[in-house]
Every structure is written in structure tokens, then in C-alpha cells.
Motif scaffolding. Structure first.
Motif, PDB file in Angstrom:
ATOM      1  N   LEU A 257      42.962 -19.819 -44.871  1.00 21.33           N
ATOM      2  CA  LEU A 257      43.858 -20.139 -43.762  1.00 21.33           C
ATOM      3  C   LEU A 257      45.118 -20.809 -44.280  1.00 21.33           C
ATOM      4  CD1 LEU A 257      41.420 -21.616 -41.088  1.00 21.33           C
ATOM      5  CD2 LEU A 257      42.953 -19.702 -40.707  1.00 21.33           C
ATOM      6  N   GLU A 258      46.243 -20.372 -43.792  1.00 15.64           N
ATOM      7  CA  GLU A 258      47.505 -21.039 -44.092  1.00 15.64           C
ATOM      8  C   GLU A 258      47.912 -21.858 -42.879  1.00 15.64           C
ATOM      9  OE1 GLU A 258      50.598 -18.587 -45.587  1.00 15.64           O
ATOM     10  OE2 GLU A 258      49.310 -17.539 -47.021  1.00 15.64           O
ATOM     11  N   GLY A 259      48.407 -23.056 -43.134  1.00 15.43           N
ATOM     12  CA  GLY A 259      48.772 -23.938 -42.031  1.00 15.43           C
ATOM     13  C   GLY A 259      50.160 -24.520 -42.208  1.00 15.43           C
ATOM     14  N   ARG A 260      50.754 -24.867 -41.074  1.00 16.19           N
ATOM     15  CA  ARG A 260      52.059 -25.524 -41.073  1.00 16.19           C
ATOM     16  C   ARG A 260      52.100 -26.556 -39.958  1.00 16.19           C
ATOM     17  NH1 ARG A 260      57.189 -21.587 -42.427  1.00 16.19           N
ATOM     18  NH2 ARG A 260      56.496 -20.925 -44.483  1.00 16.19           N
ATOM     19  N   ARG A 261      52.872 -27.576 -40.212  1.00 16.22           N
ATOM     20  CA  ARG A 261      53.056 -28.613 -39.212  1.00 16.22           C
ATOM     21  C   ARG A 261      54.274 -28.268 -38.363  1.00 16.22           C
ATOM     22  NH1 ARG A 261      50.586 -32.328 -36.167  1.00 16.22           N
ATOM     23  NH2 ARG A 261      52.263 -33.227 -34.947  1.00 16.22           N
ATOM     24  N   TYR A 262      54.052 -28.110 -37.052  1.00 17.76           N
ATOM     25  CA  TYR A 262      55.124 -27.870 -36.094  1.00 17.76           C
ATOM     26  C   TYR A 262      55.199 -29.041 -35.125  1.00 17.76           C
ATOM     27  CZ  TYR A 262      55.094 -23.022 -37.728  1.00 17.76           C
ATOM     28  OH  TYR A 262      55.166 -21.894 -38.498  1.00 17.76           O
ATOM     29  N   ARG A 263      56.204 -29.038 -34.312  1.00 16.17           N
ATOM     30  CA  ARG A 263      56.382 -30.131 -33.364  1.00 16.17           C
ATOM     31  C   ARG A 263      55.190 -30.264 -32.435  1.00 16.17           C
ATOM     32  NH1 ARG A 263      61.504 -29.652 -29.566  1.00 16.17           N
ATOM     33  NH2 ARG A 263      60.293 -27.798 -28.967  1.00 16.17           N
ATOM     34  N   GLU A 264      54.590 -29.131 -32.041  1.00 21.35           N
ATOM     35  CA  GLU A 264      53.483 -29.168 -31.083  1.00 21.35           C
ATOM     36  C   GLU A 264      52.125 -29.437 -31.716  1.00 21.35           C
ATOM     37  OE1 GLU A 264      54.352 -24.733 -31.901  1.00 21.35           O
ATOM     38  OE2 GLU A 264      55.488 -26.584 -31.590  1.00 21.35           O
ATOM     39  N   GLY A 265      52.027 -29.300 -33.042  1.00 22.02           N
ATOM     40  CA  GLY A 265      50.741 -29.552 -33.671  1.00 22.02           C
ATOM     41  C   GLY A 265      50.633 -28.905 -35.037  1.00 22.02           C
ATOM     42  N   LEU A 266      49.455 -29.040 -35.634  1.00 19.55           N
ATOM     43  CA  LEU A 266      49.160 -28.418 -36.916  1.00 19.55           C
ATOM     44  C   LEU A 266      48.532 -27.059 -36.626  1.00 19.55           C
ATOM     45  CD1 LEU A 266      49.136 -28.950 -40.001  1.00 19.55           C
ATOM     46  CD2 LEU A 266      46.815 -29.867 -39.727  1.00 19.55           C
ATOM     47  N   LEU A 267      49.250 -25.987 -36.969  1.00 17.52           N
ATOM     48  CA  LEU A 267      48.819 -24.633 -36.622  1.00 17.52           C
ATOM     49  C   LEU A 267      48.378 -23.876 -37.873  1.00 17.52           C
ATOM     50  CD1 LEU A 267      51.595 -23.597 -34.082  1.00 17.52           C
ATOM     51  CD2 LEU A 267      49.548 -24.975 -33.700  1.00 17.52           C
ATOM     52  N   PHE A 268      47.287 -23.106 -37.727  1.00 18.99           N
ATOM     53  CA  PHE A 268      46.745 -22.320 -38.831  1.00 18.99           C
ATOM     54  C   PHE A 268      46.727 -20.847 -38.462  1.00 18.99           C
ATOM     55  CE2 PHE A 268      45.111 -26.526 -39.634  1.00 18.99           C
ATOM     56  CZ  PHE A 268      45.150 -26.636 -41.016  1.00 18.99           C
ATOM     57  N   PHE A 269      46.805 -20.005 -39.476  1.00 16.40           N
ATOM     58  CA  PHE A 269      46.794 -18.561 -39.261  1.00 16.40           C
ATOM     59  C   PHE A 269      46.331 -17.869 -40.533  1.00 16.40           C
ATOM     60  CE2 PHE A 269      50.939 -19.932 -40.665  1.00 16.40           C
ATOM     61  CZ  PHE A 269      51.243 -19.078 -41.698  1.00 16.40           C
TER      62      PHE A 269
END
Length: 413
Positions: A257-269
Motif C-alpha cells: 500500500l502506498e500512502g500520502r498525507r492529505y488535508r482530510e486524512g492519511l489515505l492509502f491506495f
């Protein structure tokens, strides 16, 4: 294969993904994957136990990860079940099979009569002369067969349904049935809340509560499409923010899983499509419509006469009438690309299907009355059809947050 080599790590991630997304992996059905899981057993067992509180069972015949949801969601059930009775009969089917040995044969009438008599002892009456009751039993039986828990040797369940129970089916049992229900740390009658079923035995100490919080966070991140910051408690959000680097590394190394921190939360894909899990966008036309909606809503948000607005949590608010209007405009412009079902269905039904699809993936929500909102994660996507390349469509990659940065993928409609 050399341990810790790139191929070794890829194989380990494939094993972890299969364990997460299948009820089990059997030696008979997938011998290569089963052997790979045995090779990686210790590392898989330790990782899932430490980070998720999951137990990995491996026998001579199968491997099963005993998964527990962080938060139970409607889409986690069996999609073909449409009545609580279906789940009850599925469970009582397992109860019946506990008394059967491997390869032992029995008749459908034997099974249904045993279940009926057992329930009568608890004050619950099943009437096999009722069509709905027979149909519920068949849905439960088909799920048991799909999972490999029993096999139909001769006969057809639907003939039993249509004949009013006069026809019969011969089945053969497998040893898998006794491993479907996971083991609970204490007697089920001692639980008072549904939430307790998802918890293990955690010590009532700061260390025990930290472990409980860690397991809950990992479970939600790997089992749900998206978890927003507002969904965490203050203590959970503190963990997500302070342990972000560890979360990213652990989920990347074990699950890919790759993840990034965005304003709305920590999202994975997942960076690439895989057959082991359901990913958004799906291959269904309704996902294409969702991508089109994301881009169209963003364009209309900037127009002067638009009723759309974004709240402090980044959610784009609109009414059901607004959403239906957007869907109608999209259908008028792009219907030639859509399946016949969505070209002809009524606008209200199409809007309802789209909203249900978005809510299932954590991309929309609804409040009282006709209040709706599109979640901020939907803004990470956008879609449009290229007029000069009808065999392709453009969709935004989740790896980018720029609305105009799109990657072409083959047309699938």
C-alpha cells in the motif's frame, strides 16, 4: 528463492493480500500460494498479530487469517444475502456440519429438518412450506458451497425450492466448516455490546490500551477504502499523526500500500490493479459516472450561480435535486459511452445507485432530508472522455492531488 530478495518481498506481499481478501487459501485449490504462505508463515504471523491482532492459522490443508473489522460496515456482509434469516441459516448450516466428518454425505432434507427441530427447541419456528424460507436456505447453501464448505454431489437446490421441498440434494461435507467462525477469547454469552466482538483481551493498563488503539487503527486502514481524520478519536488521531512514518512504512512493506498525507486524512491506495481485492474505480459503469461527477462538481463549484459549497471539513454540500441535475447533464453528454442499463434507467434510480456506490466507498454521505455531501477524497479523482480517442478515457491517478494531472487507461465500458 533467496530470503529477503526483491522476489521474496513481492511473494510475501502477495501472500498477505490473499490472506486479507480470501476466506482462506487451500492447498487443493491453490497449491503454489499455499506453499508460499507456509514459507513466509513466521513473518506473516508475527506482523498480523503485532499490528492488527489477527491470528494466522495454517494446517496441512489450508491457511486462514482470522480477520476482525475495526468498524463493521454494511458492505462487509455477503452481498447475495438480503434477509437476516439468510445469515441465521448460514450459521445453523455450519452448526449442522460440525457433526459431519470429512467427505461424509447427507441429504438436504436431513439438514433442513435437523435445523428446524433445533430451532424449535429455542422457540423459533421455520416453515419449509414457505417459499421465502426455502429461498433463504438456498442462499445460505450456495454461499457454503462457494466457500468450499460443502459440495453438491447430486441434485439442484432450486428444484427443492420450486417443488415445495419434495425434491432432494445429496451433499458431501469438508473439514473447513469448523474453521469458518473465529475463536473468541471468552464465552459469547458474556458479551453485551456488538463492539466487544471485535476486541481481543487487552490489559486495563496504558500499554494494553495503546495496543488496542494500534490494532483498531491498523484494522481500519487496511480494511476500509478511506478513513478521514474526523472519524478518529483525539487519542487515535494523535497516534495517526505521530506514527505516520511507521504506518506508511509498515503498510508499504507488508501489503504494497502506498500512502500520502492529505488535508482530510492519511489515505492509502494500491498503485496497480490486482485481482485479490476490489479497488475503486471498479469496472462497473457506475464508477465511471462517479469519476465524471467528481470533475463536474469541481467545475461547477467555481461558478457564480452555483448552489454548491464546501464546509470546514472539505465536504462539498448539495441537495438530492442538485445531484440528480448533475447526473442528468452527465447522461445527456456521455450516454453513448454508458451501458444500456444506465442510459435507460430513471434519473431518480440512477442517482440513488450512484449515491449508494459513493457511500460504499466512503466518497459521499447524506444527512436528514435531502442533504447530501461529496467527501473530500472524491476531489482526488476526475474523469472525462476524450472525443478524439474514443477507445480511451482519462481518469486522475490517486497518486496525484492535482485536478488536471490525469493518466489515460483503456476504455472498459
Amino acid at each position: 528463492m533467496e530470503k529477503n530478495s526483491p522476489r521474496w518481498e513481492i511473494e510475501k506481499r502477495e501472500c498477505a493480500q490473499a490472506l486479507l481478501n480470501r476466506p482462506w487459501v487451500t492447498k487443493e485449490a491453490d497449491p503454489d500460494l499455499f506453499r508460499a504462505i507456509r514459507s513466509h508463515y513466521e513473518e506473516l504471523r508475527d506482523w498480523f498479530r503485532e499490528h492488527c491482532g489477527f491470528t494466522l492459522l495454517v494446517t496441512r490443508h489450508f491457511a486462514k487469517l482470522e480477520k476482525v473489522p475495526g468498524r463493521a460496515q454494511p458492505w462487509m456482509g455477503f452481498s447475495e444475502f438480503n434477509d437476516p434469516r439468510d445469515y441465521a441459516l448460514f450459521t445453523y448450516g455450519l452448526w449442522f456440519l460440525e457433526g459431519k466428518g470429512e467427505g461424509e454425505q447427507f441429504l438436504l432434507t436431513e439438514m433442513v429438518m435437523a435445523i428446524r427441530e433445533h430451532l424449535l427447541g429455542s422457540g423459533v419456528e421455520l416453515d419449509w412450506t414457505l417459499y421465502d424460507h426455502r429461498l433463504s436456505m438456498v442462499r445460505a447453501l450456495k454461499r457454503l458451497q462457494e466457500m468450499g464448505i460443502l459440495q453438491a454431489v447430486d441434485g439442484d437446490e432450486m428444484e427443492w425450492v420450486r417443488s415445495g421441498g419434495d425434491q432432494n440434494v445429496l451433499y458431501e461435507s469438508s473439514p473447513l466448516g469448523r474453521y469458518v467462525l473465529r475463536q473468541f477469547p471468552r464465552d459469547l454469552t458474556t458479551y453485551t455490546r456488538m463492539e466487544e466482538l471485535g476486541e481481543g483481551l487487552y490489559a486495563d493498563t496504558p500499554e494494553g490500551q495503546l495496543l488496542r488503539r494500534k490494532h483498531y487503527i491498523y484494522r481500519r486502514l487496511i480494511q476500509e477504502p478511506v478513513v478521514y481524520d474526523r472519524e478518529w478519536s483525539p487519542e487515535e488521531l494523535h497516534y495517526v499523526l505521530t506514527q505516520r512514518r511507521s504506518l506508511l512504512e509498515q503498510l508499504a512493506n507488508m501489503l504494497g500500500l502506498e500512502g500520502r498525507r492529505y488535508r482530510e486524512g492519511l489515505l492509502f491506495f494500491y498503485p496497480e490493479a490486482t485481482g485479490e481485492m476490489q479497488l475503486f474505480p471498479t469496472a462497473r459503469t457506475i464508477s465511471d459516472i462517479a469519476l465524471l461527477l467528481a470533475g463536474e462538481a469541481r467545475r461547477r463549484l467555481g461558478q457564480e450561480n452555483s448552489n454548491l459549497y464546501v464546509d470546514e471539513q472539505g465536504r462539498l454540500h448539495l441537495t438530492r435535486a442538485d445531484l440528480e441535475g448533475l447526473v442528468l447533464d452527465l447522461r445527456e453528454r456521455y450516454k453513448d459511452y454508458w451501458s444500456q442499463q444506465y442510459r435507460r434507467t430513471r434519473s431518480g434510480e440512477l442517482t440513488a445507485d450512484l449515491l449508494a456506490h459513493l457511500e460504499e466507498w466512503g466518497l459521499a454521505g447524506h444527512g436528514p432530508g435531502d442533504e447530501l455531501w461529496l467527501e473530500p477524497a472524491l476531489a482526488r479523482w476526475s474523469g472525462n472522455y476524450e472525443e478524439d480517442l474514443q477507445a480511451e478515457r482519462q481518469v486522475c491517478s490517486p497518486r496525484t492531488s492535482e485536478p488536471g494531472d490525469c493518466t489515460p487507461v483503456p476504455e472498459q465500458m
